[in-house]
Structures are given as structure tokens and as C-alpha cells.
Design a protein around this motif. Structure first.
Motif, short mmCIF file in Angstrom:
data_model
loop_
_atom_site.label_atom_id
_atom_site.label_comp_id
_atom_site.label_asym_id
_atom_site.label_seq_id
_atom_site.Cartn_x
_atom_site.Cartn_y
_atom_site.Cartn_z
N HIS A 1 44.63 102.99 7.82
CA HIS A 1 44.25 101.61 8.14
C HIS A 1 44.42 100.71 6.93
CE1 HIS A 1 41.66 98.17 9.22
NE2 HIS A 1 41.90 98.50 10.47
N ALA A 2 43.96 101.18 5.77
CA ALA A 2 44.07 100.36 4.56
C ALA A 2 45.53 100.10 4.20
CB ALA A 2 43.36 101.06 3.40
N THR B 1 35.15 93.50 -0.36
CA THR B 1 34.78 93.17 1.01
C THR B 1 34.76 94.42 1.86
OG1 THR B 1 35.79 90.97 0.82
CG2 THR B 1 35.43 91.83 3.05
N ARG B 2 33.72 94.59 2.64
CA ARG B 2 33.59 95.76 3.50
C ARG B 2 34.43 95.57 4.76
NH1 ARG B 2 29.42 99.65 3.60
NH2 ARG B 2 28.24 98.36 2.12
N VAL B 3 35.19 96.61 5.12
CA VAL B 3 36.01 96.61 6.34
C VAL B 3 35.53 97.76 7.22
CG1 VAL B 3 38.33 96.88 7.29
CG2 VAL B 3 38.01 95.70 5.09
N GLU B 4 35.20 97.45 8.47
CA GLU B 4 34.68 98.47 9.39
C GLU B 4 35.77 98.90 10.36
OE1 GLU B 4 31.39 97.62 12.28
OE2 GLU B 4 30.25 98.79 10.81
N VAL B 5 35.89 100.22 10.53
CA VAL B 5 36.97 100.80 11.33
C VAL B 5 36.39 101.91 12.21
CG1 VAL B 5 39.19 102.02 11.23
CG2 VAL B 5 38.61 100.37 9.45
N HIS C 1 47.16 97.57 6.37
CA HIS C 1 46.65 96.21 6.20
C HIS C 1 46.87 95.70 4.77
CE1 HIS C 1 44.83 97.15 10.07
NE2 HIS C 1 44.63 95.86 10.22
N ALA D 1 42.06 99.16 -2.21
CA ALA D 1 41.10 99.64 -1.21
C ALA D 1 40.34 100.83 -1.79
CB ALA D 1 41.80 100.06 0.08
N VAL E 1 37.71 96.52 0.22
CA VAL E 1 39.00 96.02 -0.24
C VAL E 1 38.81 94.77 -1.08
CG1 VAL E 1 39.37 94.62 1.85
CG2 VAL E 1 41.34 95.42 0.53
N SER F 1 33.35 102.57 7.15
CA SER F 1 33.77 101.42 6.36
C SER F 1 34.54 101.85 5.12
CB SER F 1 32.55 100.60 5.91
OG SER F 1 31.82 100.11 7.01
N TYR F 2 35.39 100.94 4.67
CA TYR F 2 35.94 101.04 3.33
C TYR F 2 35.86 99.66 2.71
CZ TYR F 2 40.46 99.26 5.19
OH TYR F 2 41.45 98.51 5.77
#
Length: 390
Positions: A119-120, A61-65, A123, A86, A81, A78-79
Motif C-alpha cells: 500500500h505504501a 501522518t497516520r494512514v489506516e489500511v 501511494h 513510510a 508517512v 496503520s502505518y
């Protein structure tokens, strides 16, 4: 012929992402009337540009930061997870493609990559995979370390500014405020085995690709050497330090891969105690290639340019090696190729099909890559899946 087809290409740089290549190959197989033979798109990467796209296409799943770009500007990066794993592609926040203007070889930073790591971790990630490639910086990963809480100080106790050039003034590293990372596993996925320093190091080999002049390379080399020396002296890293601050044995700096991504490999080893793995090998594990290839009739891999570099651990050869363990034949699609059939077979690839073989205009190969890949896929189906139901 029984069995399915696994479609596991890398990107065609400048034309198609790896998921797009896989989709066009699948479309070409359908056009060839091989719809009864199921295909499994499994885009891959070697840890460099395109790693994020590949793992997202395979279920992450793409996570935007919001993060800091290579020259300090804010940007969205993005990264990816999945569960507690991650995948962070350095080029997302610290890559050449994220420069707002001209290259900045002396001042570009890896700070934004550190922000993605932080961030990863905050979370819930317990394994961080760093895909290193396409970086704009030659800062030895100093920016990443700063984002994680390390302070890089000059002789007056002031924090250093961003970039590799500033490292020449490094006097001390204060890691007392480094983020709590115990229990976090770090893996560097990279196909680069360069050390941090010297003629094969980060500045000499990759600096010019980031806009560094010969004079800039000398400045960056001095900064990286200072980072290695101070890290060895004040941070408990392997390396014997002379009274004048030089290092006889660079320890971590000499480790294969320490020079990856402008020296971010060094920081990953020194501050994160990371394990460095061959990029394609590790990415194939992440996308569960062995499970998908079991019982397959054919694997179709590929990349933009199938050349001598491909034979040194790039994605197609890695895919071929993994498929060989299951006795599954492998063919490749590519934009162009400069290696012969004998070399391909030695690498485990039965045949390769290049866009330039059906379209001599290189510009059209770039702009019309998708339809051309579909034409090649039809040829592959007719040649290598002749016994398949249609």
C-alpha cells in the motif's frame, strides 16, 4: 540556565505510550515552575512496539489500511508517512497484540505487513522503514513475501498455507510476479541481531514467547531452515547448497538481524535487499534529534524498565549517545531500574528516577504511571534545572 529541554522517552510498556510519557514529563516541568524553560517533546522508539506512535507524534501522518491479521482475519492496521518516507511497524498487522485469541505459533503469518508495504509503495513511498518487534509469527517473512507477489510452492506446485510450520513442505519460490520494487529503499530498524537459525535464531529464542512448545520450536526451525535452503537454491541468494538440499553456508540467514520478528528480517534482506540499522539510531535520524538537541540545556529520556537490556542499544542509551555529541547532559525516568549509578554514567546518563522509588506498589506504578512521572519530572527540574527561570 539557558536553553530548552528535550523530552525523548520510549514507552512504558503496559502503562504509557512514548508520547504520553513525554506529555507527563512536560506537565511535571510546568508544575515545578519551569514554564519559562521551553520543552520539546520528542518521543522515540527502537523499532519495536511503539515506533508508529513515536513517529506520528513527531510529525508523520497516520494512514489506516485494511490488512490481514496474524491468523488470517481482516483488521484495520496503520502505518505512518511523511513526504515519501513510510514507517511500518510489523506489530500493527502481524503482532501478538493483534491475535484474536490464543497464540498460533505454527500458523501465524506476516502477510498483513506485506500488504502495508504494498500500500505504501503504491501511494508514492520511496523509502520504507520496517520496525520489527512484537511479532506473532515465526514464518521467516514468508507471508510478507507472499503479499508482495512471491509464490511459495510445494512439490505439487501448490501454494503453501500461512505459517512457519508449512515451510517444511517448501519446494520452490516463484518470484516472477513479485511487485515492482526497483527504486524503493528498504531499511529495517531493529535492535535484534539474532541470525535466522540455530540456538540464537528466530525459533529457538523468540518462538517460546509466541506460545511455541519445544516440539513447536523444532518444527519452526525445520521450516525456517527449509526456507533458507530453497531461497538459496532457487532465488539466487548467498549460500552453498548440497545435493540433498542442505546448506553449508547460510549467507543471508546468518546475517545479524535475519532472525528479527520471527525471521521477517531474513525476508527483508533476501527479497527486499534491505539495510538493517540499529533501531534507535535510525529513529533518532527520522525525528531529526540532532537539530532539536542543539543548544539544549537537558535531555530527559526513559523507558519502562531501565536494566541490563537497556545497555545493549535500547532507546535511553541511544538517546544519551546522540546527546553526548552535542555536550548535553541526559537524565532518565523509568518505571523501575536494576542497574547502578556507575553503569548509568558509563552509558552517558547522569541520573535515573524510577517510579518504584516513590511508589513501592508495582501495580500502582502501572495504573498511576502518569501522575507519578509528573512527580519525578518535578524532582528532575528542581535538581537539574536549578538555574532556570521560573
Amino acid at each position: 540556565m539557558k536553553g530548552h529541554v528535550v523530552i525523548a522517552p520510549d514507552k512504558f510498556r503496559g502503562s504509557l505510550t512514548s508520547p504520553q510519557v513525554a506529555a507527563h514529563v512536560a506537565a511535571g516541568l510546568l508544575l515545578a515552575g519551569r514554564g519559562a524553560v521551553p520543552s520539546v517533546p520528542l518521543p522515540v522508539a527502537d523499532g519495536g512496539d511503539g515506533t508508529l506512535d513515536a513517529v506520528v507524534a513527531c510529525g508523520f501522518t497516520r494512514v489506516e489500511v485494511e490488512a490481514t491479521g496474524p491468523t488470517g482475519e481482516p483488521l484495520l492496521a496503520s502505518y505512518a508517512v511523511r513526504d515519501t518516507v513510510a514507517v511500518i511497524e510489523l506489530a500493527e498487522a502481524s503482532g501478538l497484540r493483534r491475535l484474536p485469541g490464543d497464540p498460533a505459533p505454527l500458523t501465524a503469518t506476516s502477510y498483513g505487513t506485506g500488504e502495508l508495504v504494498l500500500h505504501a509503495v503504491r501511494h508514492g513511498a520511496t523509502r520504507i522503514v520496517l520496525g520489527l518487534g512484537g511479532s506473532a509469527c515465526t514464518d521467516g517473512g514468508a507471508g510478507m513475501a507472499q503479499a508482495l507477489g512471491a509464490r511459495l510452492l510445494d512439490e505439487n506446485g501448490d501454494d503453501l498455507p500461512f505459517g512457519g510450520a508449512a515451510l517444511r513442505s517448501l519446494h520452490r519460490i516463484d518470484a516472477s510476479a513479485l511487485a515492482e520494487l526497483s527504486g524503493i529503499e528498504f531499511v529495517v530498524a531493529s535492535d535484534v541481531d539474532n541470525p535466522l537459525l540455530g540456538p540464537h535464531g528466530a525459533a529457538a529464542v523468540y518462538g517460546p514467547q509466541k506460545g511455541a512448545t519445544p516440539g513447536d520450536v523444532a518444527v519452526l526451525e525445520a521450516g525456517l531452515a527449509r526456507l533458507a535452503a530453497v531461497a538459496a537454491h532457487t532465488h539466487g541468494l548467498a549460500g552453498a547448497v548440497e545435493h540433498d538440499g542442505t546448506v553449508r553456508s547460510m549467507g543471508v540467514a546468518a546475517h545479524p538481524g535475519a532472525g528479527a520478528a520471527g525471521g521477517v528480517g531474513f525476508a527483508a534482506l533476501a527479497f527486499l535487499h534491505a539495510e538493517i540499522r540499529a533501531g534507535i539510531e535510525y529513529l533518532l535520524e527520522l525525528v531529526d534529534f540532532d537539530r532539536h538537541v542543539e543548544g539544549a540545556a537537558l535531555v530527559i529520556t526513559g523507558e519502562g524498565s531501565l536494566d541490563e537490556q537497556s545497555l545493549r542499544g535500547k532507546a535511553p542509551v541511544g538517546v544519551a549517545s546522540a546527546a553526548a555529541k552535542h555536550g548535553v547532559p541526559v537524565v532518565a525516568v523509568c518505571g523501575r531500574r536494576t542497574i547502578g549509578d556507575e553503569e548509568l554514567r558509563a552509558a552517558g546518563i547522569e541520573a535515573a528516577y524510577a517510579l518504584t522509588e516513590i511508589e513501592p506498589d508495582v501495580e500502582r506504578c502501572m495504573t498511576e504511571a502518569g501522575p507519578l512521572v509528573e512527580r519525578l519530572a518535578r524532582t528532575i527540574a528542581e535538581t537539574h534545572l536549578q538555574g532556570s527561570p521560573s
